[in-house]
Design a protein around this motif. Structure first.
Motif, mmCIF file in Angstrom:
data_model
loop_
_atom_site.group_PDB
_atom_site.id
_atom_site.type_symbol
_atom_site.label_atom_id
_atom_site.label_comp_id
_atom_site.label_asym_id
_atom_site.label_seq_id
_atom_site.Cartn_x
_atom_site.Cartn_y
_atom_site.Cartn_z
ATOM 1 N N MET A 182 -16.331 -2.259 44.601
ATOM 2 C CA MET A 182 -17.584 -1.810 45.212
ATOM 3 C C MET A 182 -18.578 -2.954 45.354
ATOM 4 S SD MET A 182 -18.134 1.781 43.188
ATOM 5 C CE MET A 182 -16.973 3.138 43.372
ATOM 6 N N ARG A 183 -18.712 -3.751 44.301
ATOM 7 C CA ARG A 183 -19.653 -4.868 44.361
ATOM 8 C C ARG A 183 -19.271 -5.854 45.458
ATOM 9 N NH1 ARG A 183 -24.140 -4.848 44.234
ATOM 10 N NH2 ARG A 183 -24.413 -4.131 42.096
ATOM 11 N N GLN A 184 -17.998 -6.161 45.541
ATOM 12 C CA GLN A 184 -17.542 -7.098 46.575
ATOM 13 C C GLN A 184 -17.827 -6.542 47.970
ATOM 14 O OE1 GLN A 184 -13.372 -8.054 46.279
ATOM 15 N NE2 GLN A 184 -13.473 -9.653 47.839
ATOM 16 N N ALA A 185 -17.569 -5.251 48.165
ATOM 17 C CA ALA A 185 -17.795 -4.637 49.474
ATOM 18 C C ALA A 185 -19.275 -4.584 49.821
ATOM 19 C CB ALA A 185 -17.193 -3.231 49.494
ATOM 20 N N LEU A 186 -20.114 -4.276 48.848
ATOM 21 C CA LEU A 186 -21.553 -4.237 49.093
ATOM 22 C C LEU A 186 -22.078 -5.618 49.465
ATOM 23 C CD1 LEU A 186 -22.642 -1.877 46.169
ATOM 24 C CD2 LEU A 186 -22.844 -1.352 48.612
ATOM 25 N N ALA A 188 -20.345 -8.090 50.819
ATOM 26 C CA ALA A 188 -19.795 -8.491 52.117
ATOM 27 C C ALA A 188 -20.461 -7.783 53.281
ATOM 28 C CB ALA A 188 -18.286 -8.229 52.135
ATOM 29 N N SER A 189 -20.970 -6.570 53.047
ATOM 30 C CA SER A 189 -21.580 -5.790 54.123
ATOM 31 C C SER A 189 -23.093 -5.963 54.207
ATOM 32 C CB SER A 189 -21.246 -4.304 53.940
ATOM 33 O OG SER A 189 -21.785 -3.819 52.720
ATOM 34 N N GLY A 190 -23.642 -6.852 53.402
ATOM 35 C CA GLY A 190 -25.064 -7.133 53.468
ATOM 36 C C GLY A 190 -25.934 -6.266 52.592
ATOM 37 N N HIS A 191 -25.326 -5.406 51.768
ATOM 38 C CA HIS A 191 -26.104 -4.523 50.890
ATOM 39 C C HIS A 191 -26.237 -5.162 49.507
ATOM 40 C CE1 HIS A 191 -26.165 -1.379 53.886
ATOM 41 N NE2 HIS A 191 -24.852 -1.433 53.992
ATOM 42 N N ARG A 192 -26.822 -6.346 49.483
ATOM 43 C CA ARG A 192 -26.850 -7.135 48.252
ATOM 44 C C ARG A 192 -27.764 -6.552 47.192
ATOM 45 N NH1 ARG A 192 -26.879 -10.677 52.613
ATOM 46 N NH2 ARG A 192 -24.971 -11.935 52.787
ATOM 47 N N ASN A 193 -28.763 -5.794 47.610
ATOM 48 C CA ASN A 193 -29.735 -5.274 46.655
ATOM 49 C C ASN A 193 -29.438 -3.849 46.200
ATOM 50 O OD1 ASN A 193 -31.308 -7.632 46.628
ATOM 51 N ND2 ASN A 193 -32.375 -7.019 48.500
ATOM 52 N N VAL A 194 -28.359 -3.274 46.689
ATOM 53 C CA VAL A 194 -27.971 -1.940 46.213
ATOM 54 C C VAL A 194 -27.403 -2.078 44.804
ATOM 55 C CG1 VAL A 194 -26.416 0.013 46.564
ATOM 56 C CG2 VAL A 194 -27.566 -1.039 48.527
ATOM 57 N N MET A 195 -27.949 -1.299 43.881
ATOM 58 C CA MET A 195 -27.555 -1.403 42.482
ATOM 59 C C MET A 195 -26.381 -0.477 42.173
ATOM 60 S SD MET A 195 -31.272 -1.565 40.602
ATOM 61 C CE MET A 195 -30.630 -2.394 39.157
ATOM 62 N N ILE A 196 -25.644 -0.822 41.143
ATOM 63 C CA ILE A 196 -24.570 0.031 40.639
ATOM 64 C C ILE A 196 -24.904 0.449 39.213
ATOM 65 C CG2 ILE A 196 -22.128 0.198 40.027
ATOM 66 C CD1 ILE A 196 -21.506 -1.837 42.197
ATOM 67 N N LEU A 197 -25.083 1.752 39.035
ATOM 68 C CA LEU A 197 -25.228 2.342 37.692
ATOM 69 C C LEU A 197 -23.902 3.004 37.368
ATOM 70 C CD1 LEU A 197 -26.519 3.364 35.130
ATOM 71 C CD2 LEU A 197 -27.880 4.969 36.461
ATOM 72 N N SER A 198 -23.074 2.295 36.642
ATOM 73 C CA SER A 198 -21.709 2.745 36.391
ATOM 74 C C SER A 198 -21.640 3.781 35.274
ATOM 75 C CB SER A 198 -20.820 1.558 36.019
ATOM 76 O OG SER A 198 -19.543 2.006 35.615
ATOM 77 N N TYR A 199 -20.969 4.906 35.560
ATOM 78 C CA TYR A 199 -20.577 5.818 34.495
ATOM 79 C C TYR A 199 -19.419 5.116 33.774
ATOM 80 C CZ TYR A 199 -22.933 9.669 37.059
ATOM 81 O OH TYR A 199 -23.827 10.481 37.699
#
Length: 332
Positions: A182-186, A188-199
């Motif tokens: 998910m991080r790699q895809a975000l 690569a698609s320009g969504h660098r500031n979208v955060m991941i709160l992982s369960y």
């Protein structure tokens, strides 16, 4: 830390409990509105607010009513709202394609919230169970929940939510390797500031029952989720999972359920120091509400005490269905 304590009577611990003002001065942990994330269920229709029978006070809301709820949450100072879809049974398939449709319930709700309450952060759920005819968080092939193909689907789901405007992605699936993908895809698609709160430490718990009713997954589920969710008897494994997800690019981590796993919260915070969250899940909420409605406990006091326990255990925030009620009390 080893405290230095004078012998009695030089040391009288009751001095620091003598009045509300003194107790406030020495209080070690405090609950604030900033600690709250409000989970909300979204369904189809318009102008709909449908009670969830097993969760007193909780509603399934149509997209327009979810947007109204977000406006309310923003006004209360709640920092984030988390979306969970109640998907029409006709849209549940084996390929789970509705999960990454730009116009699915979650993505429509994200856009509606951003238009109505732009200052509140929108968190989403990433798992296939709301869209899976089998009720599982991943693809089912020959009775097995398969990992790698599921991760590919979850990445598509993640990107669709990011495109819709999600601020925080919440992978709740417990597949191996999904955070890195998910991080790699975000990125690569320009969504660098979208955060991941992982369960990151999600246990195979019996406390999820009312939630599955709320999202319509109870009837669809075949078997159980023990091959991908954690064994409740394990603690060290949680630390290994947290470390893995942080190294793969998770910004924040979550323990689920909450109160039965406060020991895990404490270990995670002490070990990693990363932003740590817990989910006060549907079963926890329902137990407090049921006992309060029967007059067995003071519901408001138990609600507040239960949330303060998360802060004491090291959590930076809590997902709780009590969020609006708590916010009103704290604001007052």
């Amino acid at each position: 830390m080893k405290p230095t304590i004078a012998p009695f009577p030089a040391a009288r611990f009751r001095r620091a409990r003598s009045s509300s003002s003194v107790r406030a001065l020495v209080r070690e942990h405090t609950l604030t509105v900033d600690d709250l994330i409000w989970p909300v269920f979204v369904r189809d229709g318009e102008g709909v607010e449908e009670p969830v029978g097993s969760m007193p006070g909780v509603m399934r809301r149509s997209v327009d009513r979810v947007a109204q709820a977000a406006v309310e949450a923003q006004a209360l100072g709640i920092p984030a709202i988390c979306l969970f879809p109640y998907t029409n049974a006709a849209l549940k398939t084996e390929d789970c394609a509705e999960a990454w449709s730009p116009d699915n319930l979650s993505n429509r709700a994200i856009r509606a919230i951003k238009a109505a309450a732009p200052d509140i952060a929108v968190m989403t759920d990433v798992a296939l169970d709301p869209y899976n005819i089998n009720g599982h968080d991943g693809y089912v092939v020959g009775g097995e929940i398969i990992n790698d193909e599921t991760v590919e689907a979850l990445v598509k789901m993640t990107l669709a939510q990011a495109e819709a405007g999600a601020d925080i992605i919440g992978p709740s699936d417990m597949m191996d390797g999904r955070i890195g993908a998910m991080r790699q895809a975000l990125e690569a698609s320009g969504h660098r500031n979208v955060m991941i709160l992982s369960y990151a430490a999600k246990y195979a718990s019996a406390f999820y029952g009312p939630f599955r009713d709320a999202v319509g997954a109870s009837g669809a589920l075949t078997g159980d989720k023990k091959t991908y969710q954690m064994d409740p008897g394990n603690s060290n494994e949680a630390l290994r999972l947290i470390e893995r997800d942080l190294t793969e690019g998770a910004d924040m981590v979550m323990i689920k359920p909450g109160m039965p796993y406060l020991d895990i919260c404490r270990r995670v915070k002490d070990t990693f120091g990363a932003p740590t969250y817990a989910y006060q899940v549907s079963g926890e909420y329902a137990m407090i509400q049921a006992a309060a409605q029967n007059g067995w406990i003071d519901g408001e006091k138990v609600m507040l005490e239960s949330l303060l326990a998360f802060k004491r255990a090291g959590c930076d925030g809590i997902l709780t269905y009590f969020a609006p009620q708590v916010a009103r009390i704290l604001n007052a």
